[in-house]
Motif scaffolding. Sequence first.
Motif: not given
Lengths: 384, 639
Positions: B4-6, B9-10, B13, B33, B37
């Motif tokens: 998943h895009r999120l 990204r997590q 990061r 994180r 979400t």
Amino acid sequence: METATHGWEPGAGWSEPIGALDSDTTVVVAFGDPALRDRTDPVRELFDAYPRSHIVGCSTSGQFRDATLSDGSLIVGAARFESTHVASVHIPIGSADDSFRAGTALARALAHDDLRAVFVVSDGLCVNGSELARGISSVVSEDVVVTGGLAADGDRFDSTWLMIDGGPRSGFVSAIGLSGARVQVGHGSRGGWDKFGPERFVTRSEANVLYELDGRPALEIYRSYLGDLADGLPATALLFPLALRDDFDDDKQLVRTVLAVDEAAQSMTFAGDVPEGSFAQLMHANFDRLVGGASDAAGAAARMVTDRWLPDSHRDTLAIAVSCVGRRLVLGQRVEDEIEAAFDRLPHPSRQVGFYSYGELSPAGDGPCELHNQTMTLTTIAEV
Amino acid sequence: MELHRLLARQLRRLGIDPAQGIGAGQLGALLTRVSATYEEADQDRYLVERSLEISTREMRQLYDELERSSETALASQRDQLRSILDSAAEGIITMNATGHIETFNRAAEKMFGWSAAQVDGRDVSELLIDGFESERASALLAQLIDRSGPGTDTATLEGRRRDGSKFPIEVSASLMRRGEASKYVAIVRDVSERVRLQQALEHQAFHDDLTGLANRALLRDRLDHALARSRRHAATVAVIFADLDGFKMINDTLGHDTGDLLLAEVARRLRYSVRDGDTAARLGGDEFAILLDEATPEEAEAAAHRILDSLREPFSVEGREIFVRSSIGVADNHADALDADELLCRADIAMYAAKARGRDRYEVFEPQMQAELAARHELQSDLRQALRAEELVIHYQPLINLDSGRIESFEALVRWNHPTRGLVGPNDFIPIAEETGLIVPIGRHVLRAACAQLMGWRAGRPDDDELAIGVNVSSQQLHDAHFLADVRDTLRETGLAARHLVLELTESTLLSDTTLVQQRLGALKTLGVRLAIDDFGTGYSSLAYLRTFPVDFLKIDRTFVNEVSRQPDQGRVMVRSIIGLGHNLSLTVIAEGIEDTDQLNELRDAGCNIGQGYLFARPVPPEAASELLEEQSLGVTTR
């Protein structure tokens, strides 16, 4: 035109050496964490590095560079023009009532035979953005692109500031004017919110202070919708912006976002006017629609600086994105989705800097500049 | 592995590369994180669900409120509408698309005699008179149905009340479309009163108030139609004009009320004298016209004759007997194609010809009448001039005492010394003078001049106390309000003794209105003036009346004298009986128109007292009359 972006983060300092593009025809935009009011050295350093440049900057509810959001930081975008006249102006503003006059004064200061664009950064709390935009538009000619944003203060709505004379100052409006035949400025502004529930009649309001909808205290309506989240007011009110229509037959819609609440008066203060007799309807967000809106806004702004016949001319472009704090609140951890979506639509090579604001300034359609809320608004700048 | 895009990204990061595995420190941060979400997702869902629930509730409330308020509003609107409808003076009926009644206001209830409940759901055509009207009603609805948009139409129909009686209504109907449903709204006015007024007005517009006959406009209209038919069917249209002779005098002397009653009676007789299809009209004053549709010239003449006869019968008005004579003109389109104006004009001309030719007769139009009429008109204007220019002269004809052979008196006879025509006889201008009323001033002039002349003669003949003067008095003169004063003044001014003046009146003058005539004659007698009945035997020789008039002389009309020569036996009988009659009434009998000695001898034998005629002398100017008197005094006897 040459462009550069820089980032300063607490602990890490500047991401690279700054000030290389300093000149009389350099524009510097800088967006910083509200906390920098108490830690002024990065701002000082910025001004020292760009002594000849025209700098405008403000506090935010989060700032980003290209596709990455960062908190606690200072984000800088710089553009040095070859043959564009650059001017800047900083005007103090005492109260929101002063907004129109401040707009006209600002526009007169930037007056130039070949003025093409004005980029405005304004205090986010003591200004009526609608009046400010009207003041500017009343002076400049129709074909001058006026864009910008209102400073922010995280989700606190307490105090915002601009970067004036190398330091953070509240109660100011700054602007940069770009003049000349070769500068190109594009803009795009989209929301992506959906209206829901009944349309309500604004039965009592004064300028941007709303008291009653359909004879009921507006704050009470917000509280009932927010439920447990009402404790987070006024920030959580951002989850439900208001869509406004002037009258029943008018399709033109403006979106208003909450800046403050007054429990005693049961009133809510919005970033722009909420005229009595207009129709208001609550809005709510859908992640995908917000992200799609950001993408569309960037697409529109990009098209205006892209040569129709040479789309891949690799022209340096600086994009300044101003997005609403309400969007950040809704998007939560997905906030970077919209930043990324916007960045992806920009022409290559582009640099994007931006911030989360208490209000966006941009032309509405083909009309003059207006205050927007809850939008992603982009300004694209290039020189041919 | 597509993350998943999120999440991707997590991981980025936190500097985690899933391919490399996750460090223990990194795992804690990642979980924090990811958990956040989930919380955000929960909060989002909470908000969405909550706002959905609240807004649904709000919408429901609004809907309920709206419904409640609209129900109350509707009910009050319904009541208000009902009272507005009921307060309307017009009947207001609403119908569904098939013409079945849905509402019926109070005015409609009153108008039709049905209650709203009784007519609810019934076909609207039941409120209309059967037959073509109901077809028209449905046609009206059909016409409305054909229209695409809302529209209105107005029709005048016959309504039917509950008791079956009919009455005229005016209906404005409109079609209302509300989406799929259509409704008719009919606004109904009872126009009985208006129709009645209209009819009365129409009757008034086309009829004469006084007599109830058609007026000129209606006659004209019917004549136009008759002529149009006549052109198609080659039938003859005739017009008769009738004018009452001397009506003005009746009006003046007996009053307008009597005159009006007489006219109404004349109208009644005219109606009886014509066929059903014919139109009798009063054109104004004492002028009447009759339109004979499809009548031969002979039939028209017969009708004229009938009318003449019917008007000759004495009229009885307010206990008075009134004699009326009429002049009648007849014209038709038998020989010439004529329009209405031309035909009316010809009948008028023929009527004037009848007047000119002596009245109390009818004349059928002949082309030369037009010329005669023109000449008459010319004479009329000349006559006015004549009176001013003293072109009227008086000739005198002697009356001879048949016993003594002496001149008993002179009859004054007016002549017109016309500047271009020469001497014009009384027969040619006295009728005109009567028509124009000039007869009164002319008569006054003659009276004065004749009296003055007699005084002149008498001054030269002091020993002849008997010589008198006869002056003709027309009917108009006698009826003239100043007549008595005129006579009195003349006698006083000339100094003539009243008994030397003999006023000659015709039989018809005496009989035109007995009461007034009696009064006048009585007054004249009181003055001492003597009276003669002129032209006796030509009119209604009403012997009964003769007795009641205070007359002194009876003048036998010349026609009887002529008869003596033409039909000696019969003529003699007639003359003798008249003379006998006169003598029985103690009257002095005078014979007019004696032209030969046979006549003279016969009359003498019969005992006639006085003679007049060409045998003795024609009417002569005053100078010649003076000579006749001179001769007599010199002993020259006239045969």
